[in-house]
Scaffold this motif. Sequence first.
Motif, short mmCIF file in Angstrom:
data_model
loop_
_atom_site.label_atom_id
_atom_site.label_comp_id
_atom_site.label_asym_id
_atom_site.label_seq_id
_atom_site.Cartn_x
_atom_site.Cartn_y
_atom_site.Cartn_z
N ASP A 22 60.55 -8.44 4.49
CA ASP A 22 59.48 -8.60 3.50
C ASP A 22 58.15 -8.03 3.99
OD1 ASP A 22 61.17 -9.73 1.64
OD2 ASP A 22 60.71 -11.80 2.21
N PRO A 23 57.75 -8.26 5.27
CA PRO A 23 56.52 -7.63 5.73
C PRO A 23 56.55 -6.10 5.64
CG PRO A 23 57.13 -9.39 7.23
CD PRO A 23 58.27 -9.22 6.28
N SER A 24 57.73 -5.49 5.89
CA SER A 24 57.84 -4.05 5.77
C SER A 24 57.67 -3.61 4.33
CB SER A 24 59.20 -3.57 6.31
OG SER A 24 59.28 -3.72 7.71
N LEU A 25 58.22 -4.37 3.40
CA LEU A 25 58.04 -4.03 1.98
C LEU A 25 56.58 -4.11 1.57
CD1 LEU A 25 61.12 -5.87 0.35
CD2 LEU A 25 60.84 -3.42 0.77
N ASN A 26 55.87 -5.10 2.11
CA ASN A 26 54.43 -5.20 1.82
C ASN A 26 53.68 -3.99 2.37
OD1 ASN A 26 54.71 -7.68 0.56
ND2 ASN A 26 54.42 -8.84 2.44
#
Length: 388
Positions: A271-275
């Motif tokens: 999820d942090p990478s998607l952000n």
Amino acid sequence: MTIKERINRIIEGWYIYENALFEISLTHILRENQNMMCYMRCGAGSIEYNPAKLEVLPDDALESFLQIECVRIILKHPYERQPTDCPPLVRLIASNIVIGNHYQLPGVRIPTADDFNLKRGESYEWYAYHLLEDGQFGGKTFNQNNPGDSSEETWNSNSNASAASAADSTALWQEDSAMQGYIGLTIEKISNSNNWGNIPGNLVQTILANVKAKIDYRQVLAGFRASVLSSKRYLTRMRPNRRTGFDNMGSIRRLTTRLLVAIDVSSSVSDPSLNVFLSVVNKAFRYGVEQLDLVTFDTEIHDIIPFKKARSKIQITGRGGTCFQPAIDYAQANRYDGLLIFTDGEAPAPAMPDHPRFGLVWVFDTESHYRANSPFLRSTGRCCPITL
């Protein structure tokens, strides 16, 4: 002897046995600051120290604090690759982990990747995002309470105090291309003399790898501006003719909407990478892109989203396996000029069309994924890691 005199004596000693740290210390001005909460900090071209806190320390602990800041400078943590949306506490711990993986110094307890059940050998940004993802930074810094006692592990368990101290420790950290270049030239000088002192060999390799030129996603986005320029020229009285001035009409080129961004939403992408991916897509509008199309995919195309302005969030569906072929086929079928695929690269290389209509760029979420997966994807297009 004053604290400044003790620090200068340490730096003079480095000239003999720690050449790299000596050279790096000369790139920054030594400044006294009695108002800061931390013992020592760096950034904005200076190394600041609090004499009231440092005067009780023995020489080996004082040298340890100075060495930590100089290693932080040589790694450029205060000046580049500042992770997006990371609080100061997370950035400080991530930086300390990188240092702690290579050093354990007298009189100070530095955290390592093992303390957070993370693997060694990763970058500053990687640790920052995984600490955020795991929610396990819980107020741990390095020995802020009693740095002179190396026999006892004295983590600061007060989260509020740790956060305040971390904000103070990182107050001078900000992107600074001039300092990046200055430090890079100093590293090149050290490398040419091949005199790294006692800096561990694996840390030297990390430092040198960081200095090497690499593709930056900002340059990629700027470069795509040329590929989405319309081939049609429009005459206008608002711009002078290049040859005759305002006696004749000038011309302009207008941007078209032929840029496709494909975001990998498979389960292997955090999820942090998607952000971060969404943040980078939003930055495309800073580089002259007026509109782009965005698709999310895992083993198939899920959402197709026209982007005309920056968005704070998008709806994510999928989270299955990974296959790049649907994104490639979609770009070819819809005659896009350029395709950027944001991914971790954890999938087989796609089959490219015999005559692809588009330029392709692979943008990886971390340096480690870039190193692992770019070799077999480089034949299909340019590859770059996200360098924040």
